[in-house]
Write a protein that holds these residues in place. Structure first.
Motif, mmCIF file in Angstrom:
data_model
loop_
_atom_site.group_PDB
_atom_site.id
_atom_site.type_symbol
_atom_site.label_atom_id
_atom_site.label_comp_id
_atom_site.label_asym_id
_atom_site.label_seq_id
_atom_site.Cartn_x
_atom_site.Cartn_y
_atom_site.Cartn_z
ATOM 1 N N PHE A 118 7.887 12.264 -0.750
ATOM 2 C CA PHE A 118 7.981 10.967 -0.109
ATOM 3 C C PHE A 118 6.822 10.082 -0.535
ATOM 4 N N VAL A 119 7.017 8.812 -0.385
ATOM 5 C CA VAL A 119 5.950 7.840 -0.571
ATOM 6 C C VAL A 119 5.834 7.052 0.719
ATOM 7 N N GLU A 120 4.607 6.940 1.229
ATOM 8 C CA GLU A 120 4.401 6.161 2.441
ATOM 9 C C GLU A 120 4.075 4.736 2.037
ATOM 10 N N SER A 147 -1.910 6.347 -7.802
ATOM 11 C CA SER A 147 -1.446 5.662 -9.008
ATOM 12 C C SER A 147 -0.305 6.416 -9.678
ATOM 13 N N SER A 148 -0.307 7.744 -9.571
ATOM 14 C CA SER A 148 0.798 8.538 -10.133
ATOM 15 C C SER A 148 2.073 8.296 -9.340
ATOM 16 N N ASP A 149 1.919 8.257 -8.041
ATOM 17 C CA ASP A 149 3.053 8.011 -7.161
ATOM 18 C C ASP A 149 3.619 6.610 -7.393
ATOM 19 N N SER A 150 2.742 5.644 -7.552
ATOM 20 C CA SER A 150 3.176 4.266 -7.788
ATOM 21 C C SER A 150 3.920 4.143 -9.113
ATOM 22 N N ASN A 204 0.841 -1.177 0.000
ATOM 23 C CA ASN A 204 0.000 0.000 0.000
ATOM 24 C C ASN A 204 0.880 1.231 0.000
ATOM 25 N N THR A 205 0.557 2.202 -0.872
ATOM 26 C CA THR A 205 1.370 3.413 -0.958
ATOM 27 C C THR A 205 0.491 4.636 -0.862
ATOM 28 N N THR A 206 1.023 5.688 -0.238
ATOM 29 C CA THR A 206 0.331 6.963 -0.131
ATOM 30 C C THR A 206 1.329 8.072 -0.368
ATOM 31 N N ALA A 207 0.969 9.041 -1.200
ATOM 32 C CA ALA A 207 1.875 10.150 -1.507
ATOM 33 C C ALA A 207 1.922 11.133 -0.343
#
Length: 207
Positions: free
Chosen positions: A16-18, A92-95, A5-8
């Motif tokens: 950063f990406v969480e 999705s952009s961050d990923s 799971n990722t969060t910008a």
């Protein structure tokens, strides 16, 4: 490999990406593998003087206008800054940024493992390069002049950093060109603001 799971997250210290509750600096070059999808560019690239190319760009001059660049990925045009910034902050952009970086790192580990051993040194060298400094100065000025939120700067500089890394390692014949294609968008005066879908499937939103 399971997808995390990722969060910008954007703040005054960087982009950063969480990932699973842990903040990872997207610019550090220390991103752990999330998965290994492949973006297969239809273009061929040769190493070039990106500092000179960055000086010549009329940054974001054509945002909102039609775009006629021949890219590998599907594109859709965004019609205003509010939507563009919204797409840039999507998960999705961050990923897509993470996955494109991991594609390069994994490919280098396969074909040029000694280059991976130098990864952190190369990232540091690239971030001190004239090309990176020129791009940051010009993008930061545009961001401040147009009163855009700082996440815009962080998103752009992540793209620029990864394009510089793809350019730096071209001699290895890695064929990982997602960010060099994004650079084509910047050179055309547009903003590749975000990815919709599970990269590399989906499409690029462009302003």
């Amino acid at each position: 490999m399971a997808r995390r799971n990722t969060t910008a997250v954007a703040n005054d210290k960087g982009c950063f990406v969480e990932m699973d509750g842990v903040q990872v600096d997207l610019n550090s070059g220390l991103v752990g593998a999330v998965s290994y999808p492949e973006f297969k560019s239809k273009h061929a690239f040769t190493k070039s003087n990106l500092a000179a190319r960055f000086r010549a760009i009329d940054w974001f001059a054509n945002c909102g206008k039609p775009m006629s660049i021949d890219l590998t990925m599907l594109t859709k045009i965004v019609d205003n800054w509010s939507k563009a910034l919204g797409f840039s902050k999507r998960q999705s952009s961050d990923s897509a940024k993470i996955e494109s970086l991991n594609q390069l790192r994994t490919r280098l580990d396969d074909i040029a493992p000694k280059q991976i051993d130098r990864w952190n040194d190369v990232v540091g060298k690239v971030k001190e390069s004239p090309a990176y400094r020129i791009a940051k100065r010009k993008i930061e000025k545009f961001q401040q002049d147009n009163k855009l939120e700082v996440s815009f700067l962080y998103s752009c500089m992540a793209d620029i950093l990864m394009a510089l890394l793809e350019n730096y390692f071209l001699k290895t014949k890695h064929h990982c060109f997602y960010n060099l294609e994004l650079l084509m968008v910047y050179e055309a005066g547009h903003f590749p603001c975000g990815w919709v879908g599970k990269w590399p499937k989906g499409h690029l939103e462009v302003y």
